[in-house]
Design a protein around this motif. Structure first.
Motif, PDB file in Angstrom:
ATOM      1  N   GLY A 134       8.611  -9.006  -8.109  1.00  0.00           N
ATOM      2  CA  GLY A 134       9.482  -9.009  -9.348  1.00  0.00           C
ATOM      3  C   GLY A 134      10.449  -7.655  -9.015  1.00  0.00           C
ATOM      4  O   GLY A 134      10.837  -7.157  -9.908  1.00  0.00           O
ATOM      5  N   GLY A 135      10.644  -7.138  -7.824  1.00  0.00           N
ATOM      6  CA  GLY A 135      11.793  -5.906  -7.523  1.00  0.00           C
ATOM      7  C   GLY A 135      11.104  -4.693  -7.655  1.00  0.00           C
ATOM      8  O   GLY A 135      11.922  -3.841  -7.699  1.00  0.00           O
ATOM      9  N   ALA A 136      10.039  -4.581  -8.182  1.00  0.00           N
ATOM     10  CA  ALA A 136       9.303  -3.297  -8.202  1.00  0.00           C
ATOM     11  C   ALA A 136       9.360  -2.423  -7.077  1.00  0.00           C
ATOM     12  O   ALA A 136       9.684  -1.022  -7.079  1.00  0.00           O
ATOM     13  N   ALA A 137       9.239  -2.915  -5.815  1.00  0.00           N
ATOM     14  CA  ALA A 137       9.564  -2.093  -4.676  1.00  0.00           C
ATOM     15  C   ALA A 137      10.852  -2.556  -3.802  1.00  0.00           C
ATOM     16  O   ALA A 137      10.570  -2.242  -2.567  1.00  0.00           O
ATOM     17  N   ARG A 138      11.486  -3.221  -4.248  1.00  0.00           N
ATOM     18  CA  ARG A 138      12.952  -3.327  -3.542  1.00  0.00           C
ATOM     19  C   ARG A 138      13.511  -1.949  -3.003  1.00  0.00           C
ATOM     20  O   ARG A 138      14.154  -1.354  -3.734  1.00  0.00           O
ATOM     21  N   PRO A 139      13.547  -1.948  -1.766  1.00  0.00           N
ATOM     22  CA  PRO A 139      14.316  -0.799  -1.227  1.00  0.00           C
ATOM     23  C   PRO A 139      15.640  -0.472  -1.751  1.00  0.00           C
ATOM     24  O   PRO A 139      16.038   0.735  -1.834  1.00  0.00           O
ATOM     25  N   GLU A 140      16.494  -1.600  -1.903  1.00  0.00           N
ATOM     26  CA  GLU A 140      17.838  -1.380  -2.118  1.00  0.00           C
ATOM     27  C   GLU A 140      18.043  -0.638  -3.438  1.00  0.00           C
ATOM     28  O   GLU A 140      19.182   0.101  -3.961  1.00  0.00           O
ATOM     29  N   GLY A 141      17.206  -0.693  -4.357  1.00  0.00           N
ATOM     30  CA  GLY A 141      17.159  -0.183  -5.798  1.00  0.00           C
ATOM     31  C   GLY A 141      17.041   1.426  -5.782  1.00  0.00           C
ATOM     32  O   GLY A 141      17.604   1.870  -6.701  1.00  0.00           O
ATOM     33  N   TYR A 142      16.692   1.746  -4.717  1.00  0.00           N
ATOM     34  CA  TYR A 142      16.724   3.475  -4.678  1.00  0.00           C
ATOM     35  C   TYR A 142      18.132   3.812  -4.569  1.00  0.00           C
ATOM     36  O   TYR A 142      18.462   5.054  -4.680  1.00  0.00           O
ATOM     37  N   SER A 198       1.023  -1.271   0.016  1.00  0.00           N
ATOM     38  CA  SER A 198       0.019  -0.238  -0.028  1.00  0.00           C
ATOM     39  C   SER A 198       0.832   1.333  -0.069  1.00  0.00           C
ATOM     40  O   SER A 198       2.002   1.325   0.442  1.00  0.00           O
ATOM     41  N   VAL A 199       0.203   2.455  -0.370  1.00  0.00           N
ATOM     42  CA  VAL A 199       0.885   3.681  -0.661  1.00  0.00           C
ATOM     43  C   VAL A 199       1.149   4.226   0.871  1.00  0.00           C
ATOM     44  O   VAL A 199       0.244   3.820   1.756  1.00  0.00           O
ATOM     45  N   VAL A 200       1.827   5.193   1.086  1.00  0.00           N
ATOM     46  CA  VAL A 200       1.958   5.961   2.461  1.00  0.00           C
ATOM     47  C   VAL A 200       0.497   6.397   2.812  1.00  0.00           C
ATOM     48  O   VAL A 200      -0.409   7.116   2.144  1.00  0.00           O
ATOM     49  N   MET A 243       3.458   7.298  -2.702  1.00  0.00           N
ATOM     50  CA  MET A 243       4.764   6.435  -2.740  1.00  0.00           C
ATOM     51  C   MET A 243       4.325   5.476  -1.723  1.00  0.00           C
ATOM     52  O   MET A 243       3.535   5.444  -0.888  1.00  0.00           O
ATOM     53  N   GLU A 244       5.042   4.184  -2.031  1.00  0.00           N
ATOM     54  CA  GLU A 244       5.228   3.067  -1.097  1.00  0.00           C
ATOM     55  C   GLU A 244       6.115   3.524  -0.047  1.00  0.00           C
ATOM     56  O   GLU A 244       6.954   4.153  -0.002  1.00  0.00           O
ATOM     57  N   ALA A 294       9.201   6.229   0.406  1.00  0.00           N
ATOM     58  CA  ALA A 294       9.145   7.407   0.976  1.00  0.00           C
ATOM     59  C   ALA A 294      10.110   7.344   2.125  1.00  0.00           C
ATOM     60  O   ALA A 294      10.911   8.463   2.065  1.00  0.00           O
ATOM     61  N   ALA A 295      10.609   6.382   2.571  1.00  0.00           N
ATOM     62  CA  ALA A 295      11.566   6.318   3.918  1.00  0.00           C
ATOM     63  C   ALA A 295      13.041   6.738   3.343  1.00  0.00           C
ATOM     64  O   ALA A 295      13.806   7.503   3.687  1.00  0.00           O
ATOM     65  N   TRP A 296      13.155   6.097   2.216  1.00  0.00           N
ATOM     66  CA  TRP A 296      14.761   6.547   1.496  1.00  0.00           C
ATOM     67  C   TRP A 296      14.649   7.804   0.743  1.00  0.00           C
ATOM     68  O   TRP A 296      15.680   8.553   1.128  1.00  0.00           O
TER      69      TRP A 296
END
Length: 347
Positions: free
Chosen positions: A335-343, A2-4, A178-179, A183-185
């Motif tokens: 599928g990696g769409a929300a992977r934190p490391e990607g930011y 879910s989004v923020v 944002m998810e 948002a945290a990143w």
């Protein structure tokens, strides 16, 4: 995921006779305990729309003329460890803190420190965005804070202020879509920009470090990063390894407006954050072949106490290590769409 989530406080449905009291409670709940005096005989409807971005909270505030005050009595009630940055969109404001008074108009922003008394006069209907952070999440020294508070930054006249203001405005406009991991990143980048702003403003009156000192500082940082997992790493041992005094070590880090202890903690938290984000991959498994535990990741990077690590992690990123780990795992499952490391944003 879910989004923020969005939190909305609106006085439109409150009887006019009760709006002043309702608004006072709404403002104090959203930020810190404050005294609020409305300057209207018949208070117009007012709203606060808030989103949680990791350790930060962003709120769009729209209301009529009023005075807000943070006294020593209210500081004793709590919230003293928070900072608020207000980006003015409409109307004017006058902020008084630390013996300084600044005028805010659309296109300017200023920071107030809830740990010391301040007052803010808003003489006309206004609209501003407020960013609210724990002091512990902002990587600046007490001296830096004194430079930032009750100082008007104009996004039309100052290049760095323009960059910070534009980023904050964009972040606030996107907050509701944002998810949580994103948002945290992204909120941590806002904190880094504030540190840049403080360093630039303070640097005008603080001499730059000589080239030799900067070279020594770079070697010390490299040493720290190579021994980050050693729980015995300390200012004394770092100074000894470089044949300098502990006092000189602190002086070198002081050129960058940060203590050596805080710099080490930030690097350790950053390393833990990356490991937790990789927990669903083969490169970050525990001894049983499953995902590495939070305690294992904390120990790998020099944290002796798992509970202390969890508190420090939540203070820095607004979520617990397990919540961050779960977000990373869920992102990979999608599928990696929300992977934190990607930011790829470091704090």
């Amino acid at each position: 995921m879910s989004v923020v989530p969005t939190a909305v406080l609106d006085t439109a449905g409150v009887p006019a006779a009760d709006r002043a009291e309702y608004w006072h409670e709404a403002v104090s709940r959203t930020f810190v305990p404050l005294d609020v005096v409305l300057r209207e005989d018949a208070p117009a409807p007012a709203t606060i729309t808030s989103h949680r971005l990791g350790a930060a909270q962003v709120s769009l505030v729209q209301a009529g003329p009023q005075r807000v005050e943070r006294s020593a009595r209210l500081i004793a009630r709590g919230g003293e460890d928070h900072l608020t940055l207000a980006l003015q969109h409409r109307g004017t404001a006058r902020l008084l803190q630390d013996g300084r008074q600044v005028e805010l108009r659309p296109g300017t922003f200023a920071i107030s420190d809830a740990g010391r008394p301040f007052s803010k006069e808003l003489p006309e209907p206004f609209l501003f965005t407020a960013f609210h952070w724990p002091r512990s999440a902002v990587g600046v020294t007490e001296e830096d804070l004194r430079v930032l508070t009750a100082t008007a930054f104009d996004i039309r006249e100052d290049d760095t202020a323009r960059l910070v203001g534009a980023y904050l405005d964009c972040l606030s406009r996107s907050a509701g879509s944002m998810e949580p991991p994103a948002a945290a990143w992204l909120a941590t980048t806002a904190l880094d920009l504030l540190a840049v702003l403080a360093h630039e403003r303070r640097g005008r009156s603080v001499p730059e470090a000589p080239e030799a000192a900067l070279a020594t500082l770079a070697r010390m940082k490299d040493h720290i990063l190579r021994h980050l997992g050693d729980p015995e790493l300390s200012p004394e041992r770092i100074a000894e390894a470089h044949h300098v005094s502990v006092r000189y070590l602190h002086k070198l880090f002081g050129f960058e407006g940060v203590t050596v202890t805080r710099w080490i903690r930030r690097q350790r938290l950053d390393a833990c954050r990356r490991d937790l984000a990789r927990t669903a991959t083969r490169s970050a498994t525990g001894p049983t072949g499953g995902p590495a535990t939070v305690a294992a990741v904390a120990g790998r990077w020099g944290f002796v106490s798992a509970s202390h690590f969890s508190r420090a992690f939540r203070a820095a990123y607004g979520v617990s290590p397990r919540e961050w780990q779960a977000c990373a795992r869920a992102g990979l499952a999608q599928g990696g769409a929300a992977r934190p490391e990607g930011y790829g944003i470091a704090v």
